[in-house]
Design a protein around this motif. Structure first.
Motif, PDB file in Angstrom:
ATOM      1  N   GLY A   1       0.795  -1.228   0.000  1.00 38.01           N
ATOM      2  CA  GLY A   1       0.000   0.000   0.000  1.00 38.01           C
ATOM      3  C   GLY A   1       0.822   1.271   0.000  1.00 38.01           C
ATOM      4  O   GLY A   1       0.348   2.316  -0.425  1.00 38.01           O
ATOM      5  N   GLY A   2       2.035   1.178   0.510  1.00 39.16           N
ATOM      6  CA  GLY A   2       2.937   2.332   0.442  1.00 39.16           C
ATOM      7  C   GLY A   2       2.340   3.578   1.055  1.00 39.16           C
ATOM      8  O   GLY A   2       1.647   3.532   2.085  1.00 39.16           O
ATOM      9  N   ARG A   3       2.603   4.674   0.410  1.00 40.99           N
ATOM     10  CA  ARG A   3       2.205   5.967   0.937  1.00 40.99           C
ATOM     11  C   ARG A   3       0.682   6.084   1.085  1.00 40.99           C
ATOM     12  O   ARG A   3       0.175   6.791   1.949  1.00 40.99           O
ATOM     13  CB  ARG A   3       2.734   7.060   0.004  1.00 40.99           C
ATOM     14  CG  ARG A   3       2.610   8.470   0.518  1.00 40.99           C
ATOM     15  CD  ARG A   3       3.630   8.820   1.572  1.00 40.99           C
ATOM     16  NE  ARG A   3       4.983   8.837   1.053  1.00 40.99           N
ATOM     17  CZ  ARG A   3       6.058   8.583   1.798  1.00 40.99           C
ATOM     18  NH1 ARG A   3       5.922   8.282   3.074  1.00 40.99           N
ATOM     19  NH2 ARG A   3       7.259   8.601   1.259  1.00 40.99           N
ATOM     20  N   LEU A   4      -0.049   5.407   0.211  1.00 41.72           N
ATOM     21  CA  LEU A   4      -1.503   5.518   0.223  1.00 41.72           C
ATOM     22  C   LEU A   4      -2.086   5.113   1.592  1.00 41.72           C
ATOM     23  O   LEU A   4      -3.115   5.625   2.020  1.00 41.72           O
ATOM     24  CB  LEU A   4      -2.095   4.625  -0.884  1.00 41.72           C
ATOM     25  CG  LEU A   4      -3.462   4.992  -1.450  1.00 41.72           C
ATOM     26  CD1 LEU A   4      -3.513   6.448  -1.893  1.00 41.72           C
ATOM     27  CD2 LEU A   4      -3.815   4.090  -2.620  1.00 41.72           C
ATOM     28  N   ARG A   5      -1.398   4.215   2.274  1.00 46.40           N
ATOM     29  CA  ARG A   5      -1.854   3.778   3.596  1.00 46.40           C
ATOM     30  C   ARG A   5      -1.842   4.917   4.608  1.00 46.40           C
ATOM     31  O   ARG A   5      -2.537   4.882   5.608  1.00 46.40           O
ATOM     32  CB  ARG A   5      -0.953   2.656   4.115  1.00 46.40           C
ATOM     33  CG  ARG A   5      -1.322   1.297   3.571  1.00 46.40           C
ATOM     34  CD  ARG A   5      -0.679   0.206   4.392  1.00 46.40           C
ATOM     35  NE  ARG A   5       0.782   0.316   4.363  1.00 46.40           N
ATOM     36  CZ  ARG A   5       1.569   0.179   5.411  1.00 46.40           C
ATOM     37  NH1 ARG A   5       1.033  -0.067   6.591  1.00 46.40           N
ATOM     38  NH2 ARG A   5       2.870   0.268   5.294  1.00 46.40           N
ATOM     39  N   GLU A   6      -0.992   5.903   4.360  1.00 49.57           N
ATOM     40  CA  GLU A   6      -0.822   6.979   5.329  1.00 49.57           C
ATOM     41  C   GLU A   6      -1.725   8.171   5.022  1.00 49.57           C
ATOM     42  O   GLU A   6      -1.681   9.173   5.719  1.00 49.57           O
ATOM     43  CB  GLU A   6       0.644   7.428   5.346  1.00 49.57           C
ATOM     44  CG  GLU A   6       1.602   6.284   5.665  1.00 49.57           C
ATOM     45  CD  GLU A   6       3.048   6.699   5.499  1.00 49.57           C
ATOM     46  OE1 GLU A   6       3.463   7.642   6.190  1.00 49.57           O
ATOM     47  OE2 GLU A   6       3.752   6.115   4.659  1.00 49.57           O
ATOM     48  N   LEU A   7      -2.481   8.082   3.928  1.00 52.02           N
ATOM     49  CA  LEU A   7      -3.308   9.225   3.542  1.00 52.02           C
ATOM     50  C   LEU A   7      -4.754   9.022   3.989  1.00 52.02           C
ATOM     51  O   LEU A   7      -5.228   7.902   4.163  1.00 52.02           O
ATOM     52  CB  LEU A   7      -3.252   9.428   2.025  1.00 52.02           C
ATOM     53  CG  LEU A   7      -1.845   9.648   1.459  1.00 52.02           C
ATOM     54  CD1 LEU A   7      -1.912   9.853  -0.046  1.00 52.02           C
ATOM     55  CD2 LEU A   7      -1.147  10.825   2.122  1.00 52.02           C
ATOM     56  N   HIS A   8      -5.444  10.161   4.170  1.00 44.48           N
ATOM     57  CA  HIS A   8      -6.815  10.129   4.652  1.00 44.48           C
ATOM     58  C   HIS A   8      -7.779  10.354   3.494  1.00 44.48           C
ATOM     59  O   HIS A   8      -8.295   9.418   2.902  1.00 44.48           O
ATOM     60  CB  HIS A   8      -6.940  11.194   5.750  1.00 44.48           C
ATOM     61  CG  HIS A   8      -8.317  11.334   6.315  1.00 44.48           C
ATOM     62  ND1 HIS A   8      -9.120  10.265   6.578  1.00 44.48           N
ATOM     63  CD2 HIS A   8      -8.998  12.449   6.685  1.00 44.48           C
ATOM     64  CE1 HIS A   8     -10.279  10.690   7.061  1.00 44.48           C
ATOM     65  NE2 HIS A   8     -10.235  12.013   7.134  1.00 44.48           N
ATOM     66  N   LYS A   9      -7.978  11.640   3.154  1.00 41.71           N
ATOM     67  CA  LYS A   9      -8.873  11.938   2.027  1.00 41.71           C
ATOM     68  C   LYS A   9      -8.065  12.532   0.891  1.00 41.71           C
ATOM     69  O   LYS A   9      -7.184  13.357   1.111  1.00 41.71           O
ATOM     70  CB  LYS A   9      -9.961  12.905   2.466  1.00 41.71           C
ATOM     71  CG  LYS A   9     -11.001  12.254   3.343  1.00 41.71           C
ATOM     72  CD  LYS A   9     -12.106  13.225   3.675  1.00 41.71           C
ATOM     73  CE  LYS A   9     -13.197  12.527   4.488  1.00 41.71           C
ATOM     74  NZ  LYS A   9     -14.201  13.492   4.947  1.00 41.71           N
TER      75      LYS A   9
END
Lengths: 371, 137, 994
Positions: C621-629
């Motif tokens: 998932g990489g960076r996407l895991r750390e993003l909200h909206k």
């Protein structure tokens, strides 16, 4: 000229196939597919030698001739076979895009007036002295092979300093052209003759009485291949050795353990083994250690006449430098081309030796403190 | 006696040779004293070729390639530039006027530039005269 | 064949790239272009930013390749009329309009000279004339002339003007009776690469376009400075015809303007800077001013380009031009210099407008035909803007380039490859043309045949062709020589083939036009005659002789003889060359399990390809895991990720987590990769490698980040927002933290957009300050979010000097108010720069020898046209590995990389161009100079029995010859361009023919 003529002239027909030459040949030692003996035998059988391995791979180092019981002039034979090979469409593997050979041909054509002395400090030279210093091809080679570590002008500059220190302000012959050594040894007789004629004219017009060389090749070819010019020819190491003999040369101390590479032209061709050594031993602090093969048995730097530099050349160089490394941390050479070749290999993949290269004249210029 | 110079032009396949073609398509005229040798890249031009040409009687040699930064092979033209600079020194030493060697960057779209470069270079060589014109010793 | 065909609509660079990727993957393509020629807008450009590459030079080879590709049917003058059916089975009707000139055309141009009717040429934006029968530009492909029947006097045979027909010397070429055709095509998927259009600048009333001659558009300017343009690159005023002394570029001339187009057109900042630099190159003393709102130099190398323009004295004034008027001899541009707060009336000689890019003309009609939706801006709507940017709203229809919104060439090309990846999943068949290249012909003495072309009158009108052919016949080894009216005519090709057979020719020389345009045609003839095609030589006696020496027929004749003599010298030494083949391991490796890696893996899996994906972390998932909206629509990142993970579970992708790449050996198609994982160390074989290693984020040391608890990064804010509402605070954002500074000049591309999106979200319940340098909200919907943020009360401050923070207040020198303000701040958010993924990049440099940019990202094969390829063959780039990217851009490039990998994997073996370097081992002293200069890491020093030698990997060598020159001992040979051949040409030029 025929192969038959060449064999007669060079005693090749006398060969009785003892194989001593083969045993000593440095090219055979590293893997040539043919030996000098086999080549001469093929010649005796009247075979075409145009594409023989040794025609162009022979270094003309003359080591084989040290030992030949029948006095075969093998490298003279090679030189003539090269001319014959050329007539049949053979040619060497030119290195560096054939630049060196093309330049020699350009000089031979006489179309252009060369201008190679821009670096020269004229205050170290005279206009009308009787002694001249031969410059040779160093300036061109330095330009063309800068990336390969060629540093030959430095040697000419050192020679000027050495001569000045000995009280000689030499002349430099502005119009000297390439000595023709390489052209001769790759069988380009027309190029050689044209160059020789120009130099003969320049030297005779100059009215000098002595010509000093740093490069053994120029010396050799003028001594043995040019007609007698009626002047004295000398290598810079002879000049310095004479000064040492006369007790007029003094040297500063230089702490260095060195070994000495006999260039084939200076050694086996001209017999100058002792003079350079004598000078080195005279310098306080210098310790001279001989390599396993030295003097008459000395081994070649690996390439000659800017042709056929290859796998085998590298093997020879690495073996030779192994000997040098075993002897001393500094290798002193006495031929600008040896130095260029060694500097070149130093920049290559697989070079693993801890060794410094130094030209003899440069070393001397750093310690000589005049008369 | 009238004299026409012999000028050798090295053109890289991707830019300058295309520029020469484009000059033709647009009919930009230039003097016929040049012969083009196509190479894949100006970095393929061996300094030995240039010396050979002068030895064989060329009056001028022009190396052309892609503009710096445009090389089809990343940096072949920088290599060409370095070699030509070495040759300027060497030719000077040999007594061959270094102006007889040129280096120009011409893109495949620059037909007009190709014609201009050739016209200028031919003009320069004509002014210099034959490469053996009294320069000999 | 048609059962697996793909339709590509649009023959600009995006359509060409998509077609080539499809065709190279073995799919069959119909490439439909409305205009008579391929190339689109890129063909009109003179140079491309930021490298100032010649646009034609880099596009033309692709155009030619597409046109000649046996898997591509190019249909120009064609339009899609109806589309029925569904994904996997579309029925398409295409109307092909007549050209009135058939394929016999030799592009000699005789008809053009004869035609009496002329109109402004569209290609030169009307600045040059064309005839009714014409070729719009010299490099046009197809190079068949076309007749504009609206202009032609012979329309409907009203007037019997047949001047072109009379002038044409080719039999059966111009055909006034040609009819339109309706073609029925069966295709499995469709790619829309229709490009866009440009706003008619006349509608920008205040700017005086159409009223004042010296107010021009950027495309008109491009043609004016173009070497092949109407003035041959002479930059002149249209009125007065002098060189302008002052030029003013007006940016955002209709973009970012609710009266025209609200969105950012994305390309105009850089394009204008490029044009300003070009003007500076042409006219050293010209004064140039750019009027801008925000300079959006967001791409790789763009910021440096912008800085260079500033260094060259180009003036940048912030403010939107209000109007252009004319006073006496010059124009006056009125603008408020918003940085100095004063109105300026700038005198200038030329105004260059950057009007907005619009959706393609008739896009609504096309949308109806395709049954897909348009977005609010009128471009094609993406299925999902973050992670499905290349899919239309109907299955099986893919979008790329300006079809979905304004975009530069590099982004369009990456998307085109990505769209191809999607389209490929519907195409089952993978067929590659089988060409059996004969090996024979090199044996024995050369027997050369020479064919000298008249090219109608094009050569024969200047050169005495018969004399030349006679001369050629006398040259050594030439056993046949003849002259022919058109060498490229079918009948002559037949003649050449027959003559080769009858006279046992083993070398062929055609003295005609350029090998670049016609070489392949004749080489094919050699193949047909059964001899190796590399025994062919071409003497260019048209383009490089008769056409350019028209006034000197005698010397042109002599020159033609010399050119042929040189060709004979080369041909004498020619050898048959055989393309070597190399097998392909049918398995792909993807390094990195972020969104880019996942996208590439799923794309390849959808095509039935065996994929291994390795991820160094425990979870995907990489960076996407750390993003909200996510910007712009606010969709939750976790939703998108969950969907991807579901897709992954259903797939056959072999996933290895906690796994790292340890070593890579081998080359394209045959990589041996050592992977370290918790289970140990394994070595596996792969064909292609896709690098999707993502990026690191800058760790700030400034603004007290290490000291104050209330200083956080934008990523930390994302986490806070996810954890719960943030209320009642004063939040300040600082942009460009760790970017656009001296140490690190590049823009990180993503952060203005995400910053604005975050600011707009927290502005509901907080007071928000936003401190930025240039507002770079160029992505889809980003400019709109900028407006929303403003509406929600976010206060904006523009800075050039770095603000300071003491734990309580942000001190900023605000450019607009020219005041130093102290902004009380409870929470300071730093929008941090993207940086290379240091650890992995270092590993890649070690094992793959990939070259890096100055900032440490991997270099692309070509910054414009090779954005998803690395310079190492078989290694492709997905996502931020090559530089900062926004989410949809990462996804597009990942699909693009997948398409390249798919093309490689579609082949059982790859053919290597035979023009490669080759080592003569005996001569090699393995000095390694060759491997040091090789730009493609194609040369290694390898052990052989008894020593070492240089070894050229033919699969990686591109044949540039750099190593050959570098080799001191002639060990290195370039096949096809051997030293001996070039030397023989030089000798032959001087009259020596061995």
């Amino acid at each position: 000229m025929t192969l038959q003529d060449s064999m007669q002239r060079t005693n090749a027909q006398m060969c009785y196939s003892c194989g001593k030459c083969t045993a000593h040949c440095p090219v055979v030692r590293v893997g040539a597919s043919e030996s000098p003996r086999e080549m001469v035998e093929r010649a005796q059988l009247g075979r075409d030698l145009t594409n023989d391995d040794l025609v162009w791979n022979c270094l003309t180092c003359k080591l084989c001739q040290n030992y030949c019981p029948e006095d075969v002039d093998f490298i003279g034979f090679i030189r003539e076979v090269r001319g014959l090979s050329r007539d049949n469409g053979g040619k060497p593997e030119y290195t560096h895009g054939e630049m060196m050979q093309t330049m020699a041909r350009i000089f031979a054509s006489g179309k252009f007036k060369q201008n190679k002395l821009e670096w020269l400090d004229r205050s170290k030279t005279s206009h009308d002295g009787e002694v001249a210093l031969w410059i040779g091809c160093g300036p061109y080679v330095d330009t063309a092979l800068k990336d390969h570590g060629s540093d030959q002008v430095n040697i000419s500059n050192a020679a000027l300093d050495v001569l000045n220190m000995l009280g000689i302000k030499p002349r430099v012959l502005d119009e000297e052209v390439c000595c023709g050594h390489d052209a001769l040894w790759i069988g380009e007789d027309e190029t050689f003759e044209a160059l020789m004629d120009k130099n003969l004219e320049v030297i005779s017009r100059s009215e000098i009485t002595k010509l000093v060389f740093t490069c053994p090749e120029g010396y050799e070819v003028m001594k043995h291949e040019y007609p007698d010019m009626g002047i004295e020819l000398a290598h810079i190491s002879e000049v310095v050795a004479d000064a040492v003999d006369d007790g007029v040369a003094t040297f500063d101390k230089m702490e260095k353990k060195v070994t000495y590479q006999d260039p084939c032209r200076l050694g086996r061709f001209l017999g100058i083994y002792d003079q350079p050594r004598k000078v080195l031993e005279h310098i306080p602090g210098i310790e001279l250690v001989e390599m396993e093969h030295s003097g008459k048995r000395s081994r070649c730097c690996g390439v000659s006449a800017w042709i056929n530099c290859n796998q085998n050349s590298k093997r020879m160089q690495m073996e030779r430098l192994e000997e040098a490394e075993n002897a001393a941390p500094t290798l002193v050479t006495n031929c600008p081309k040896c130095l260029t070749h060694f500097n070149c290999v130093k920049n290559e993949d697989g070079f693993d030796k801890e060794i410094e290269f130094m030209d003899w004249t440069v070393l001397v210029s750093k310690t000589l403190r005049g008369v | 006696m009238s004299w026409d110079p012999q000028i050798l032009v090295f053109a890289c396949n991707w830019c300058s040779y295309g520029g020469a073609d484009a000059a033709g398509v647009s009919r930009f005229q230039y003097p016929p004293d040049v012969q083009i040798v196509r190479v894949m890249c100006s970095g393929r031009v061996d300094p030995g070729f240039v010396l050979r040409a002068f030895n064989k009687g060329a009056d001028g040699v022009l190396v052309t390639g892609c503009h710096l930064g445009d090389c089809h092979y990343q940096d072949g033209n920088y290599k060409a530039e370095k070699r030509v600079e070495m040759l300027y020194t060497l030719l000077g030493q040999l007594g061959i006027q270094s102006e007889r060697l040129g280096l120009e960057w011409i893109s495949a779209a620059e037909g007009q530039r190709f014609a201009n470069v050739i016209t200028d270079f031919v003009g320069k060589i004509r002014r210099l005269g034959p490469a053996n014109g009294g320069e000999g010793p | 064949m048609s059962a697996s065909s793909v339709l590509v609509i649009g023959g600009g660079i995006a359509g060409i790239q998509a077609s080539l990727d499809l065709a190279n993957a073995g799919a069959h393509v119909y490439l439909i272009e409305k205009a008579p020629f391929l190339g689109g807008r890129m063909a009109q450009l003179f140079k491309t930013f930021p490298t100032n590459d010649c646009s034609t030079c880099i596009e033309a080879p692709l155009i030619v390749e597409a046109h000649r590709h046996s898997n591509i049917d190019v249909l120009v003058d064609s339009e899609v009329m109806t589309v029925a059916g569904k994904a996997g089975d579309f029925k398409v009707k295409v109307l092909k309009k007549p050209k009135y000139v058939n394929d016999n055309c030799t592009s000699c141009g005789d008809c053009f000279d004869a035609c009496p009717e002329a109109v402004p040429n569209e290609f030169d934006v009307g600045l040059k004339l064309r005839k009714a029968i014409y070729l719009p530009f010299p490099q046009a492909v197809p190079s068949t002339y076309t007749i504009d029947r609206d202009l032609c006097l012979n329309k409907g045979h009203l007037i019997a003007c047949e001047k072109c027909l009379e002038a044409c010397e080719v039999e059966n070429c111009i055909d006034f009776e040609m009819k339109a055709e309706m073609l029925d095509l069966d295709v499995v998927s469709i790619i829309v690469a229709c490009g866009g259009s440009v706003l008619d600048p006349r509608s920008l009333e205040n700017y005086g376009y159409g009223k004042f001659e010296n107010v021009i558009t950027n495309m008109e300017f491009e043609r004016l400075v173009s070497a092949s343009g109407p003035t041959e690159g002479e930059l002149i005023e249209l009125e007065g015809m002098e060189s302008p002394k002052r030029i003013t570029f007006v940016l955002c001339a209709g973009s970012r303007d609710v009266n025209f187009q609200g969105y950012c057109s994305r390309v105009c900042c850089m394009n204008s800077i490029k044009e300003a630099l070009l003007a500076k190159e042409h006219l050293k003393d010209v004064e140039i001013t750019l009027l801008y709102m925000d300079i959006r130099s967001f791409g790789k190398g763009f910021e440096e380009y912008y800085n260079r323009a500033k260094e060259m004295g180009i003036k940048f004034v912030r403010g939107k031009a209000s109007d252009v008027t004319k006073e006496e001899e010059h124009l006056v541009v009125r603008v408020e210099n918003t940085e100095e707060g004063k109105i300026e009336d700038m005198e200038t000689d030329m105004v260059v407008l950057a009007p907005p890019l619009l959706p393609a003309e008739h896009i609504g009609d096309l949308a109806k035909v395709l049954d897909i939706k348009l977005d609010d801006d009128g471009f094609f709507k993406m299925e999902q803007v973050n992670v499905l940017p290349l899919r239309g709203t109907k299955e099986g229809i893919f979008l790329c380039g300006v079809a979905t919104g304004p975009k530069d060439i590099a982004d369009s090309v990456a998307e085109a490859s990505g769209a191809a990846s999607g389209a490929l999943s519907y195409a089952e068949k993978r067929e590659h043309p089988i060409v059996d290249i004969p090996e024979k012909g090199g044996e024995g003495e050369p027997r050369i045949g020479v064919f000298v072309c008249h090219c109608g009158n094009n050569i024969a009108g200047v050169v005495d062709v018969e004399d030349v052919a006679g001369y050629a016949g006398e040259l050594p080894n030439v056993v046949h020589s003849e002259n022919t009216l058109f060498a490229c005519a079918d009948s002559t090709i037949e003649d050449i083939i027959n003559t080769i057979r009858e006279k046992d020719l083993n070398r062929i020389i055609v003295a005609a036009c350029s090998p670049k345009t016609h070489g392949d045609l004749f080489m094919d003839a050699l193949i047909e005659a059964g001899i190796n095609p590399y025994l062919f030589e071409m003497s260019n006696i048209r383009n490089q002789c008769s056409w350019v020496h028209a006034d000197e027929p005698e010397r042109a004749t002599e020159k033609s003889k010399t050119l042929i003599r040189m060709s004979v010298a080369r041909a004498n030494l020619a050898e048959p060359l055989i393309a070597e083949t190399s097998s392909v391991t049918k398995s792909a490796l993807i390094v990195g399990g972020g969104i880019a890696g996942l996208t590439a893996a799923l794309d390849l899996n959808a095509q039935g390809i065996d994929v291994t994906l390795i991820e160094k972390q425990e979870e995907l998932g990489g960076r996407l895991r750390e993003l909200h909206k996510l910007s712009p629509e606010g969709i939750e990142a976790s939703k998108l990720l969950t969907q991807k993970m579901k897709d992954l579970l259903k797939s056959n992708v072999n996933v290895m987590t906690s796994a790292t790449l340890d070593d890579v050996k081998g080359y394209v198609g045959n990589f041996q990769v050592t992977i370290k994982s918790l289970e140990g160390v394994t070595t596996k074989d792969f064909g292609p490698i896709i690098l999707a290693i993502g990026s690191d984020l800058y760790e700030p040391t400034e603004f007290g980040y290490e000291d104050y608890e209330n200083v956080i990064t934008n990523l930390e804010l994302e986490k806070m927002m996810e954890e719960g509402p943030i209320e009642g605070k004063t939040i300040s954002f600082i942009q460009c933290v760790g970017a656009r500074n001296e140490e690190y000049p590049g823009c990180s591309r993503y952060c203005c957009e995400t910053g604005i999106h975050q600011a707009a979200q927290v502005a509901e319940d907080n007071k928000v300050n936003f401190l930025y340098k240039d507002m770079r909200t160029f992505g889809k919907g980003a400019e709109e979010n900028y407006k929303i943020a403003s509406e929600k009360g976010v206060r904006f401050f523009r800075w050039t000097e770095q603000p300071e923070f003491d734990g309580n207040e942000v001190k900023v020198q605000d450019v607009f108010s020219d005041m130093t303000l102290a902004l009380p701040t409870d929470l300071l958010v730093l929008s941090v720069a993207m940086r290379p993924n240091q650890e992995t990049v270092e590993k890649l440099v070690e094992v793959l020898k990939v070259p890096l940019s100055e900032e440490g990202f991997l270099m692309e094969k070509h910054v414009k046209l090779g954005p998803v390829e690395s310079s190492i063959a078989g290694v492709y780039l997905a996502g931020c590995v090559s530089g900062p990217k926004r989410l949809d851009e990462s996804v597009s490039s990942a699909s693009g990389a997948a398409a390249k990998a798919a093309a490689l994997l579609s082949k059982d073996e790859i053919l290597v161009s035979p023009i490669v370097a080759f080592v003569r081992e005996d001569n090699c002293r393995w000095c390694a100079r060759c491997s040091e200069v090789c730009p493609y890491s194609a040369i290694d020093i390898v052990e052989i029995e008894g020593g070492k030698v240089a070894w050229v990997n033919g699969a990686m060598c591109t044949g540039c010859g750099a190593c050959v020159v570098e080799c001191p001992t002639k060990a290195m040979i370039l096949k096809g361009f051997k030293d001996e051949q070039i030397e023989a040409q030089i000798d032959a030029m001087m009259g020596e023919l061995a």
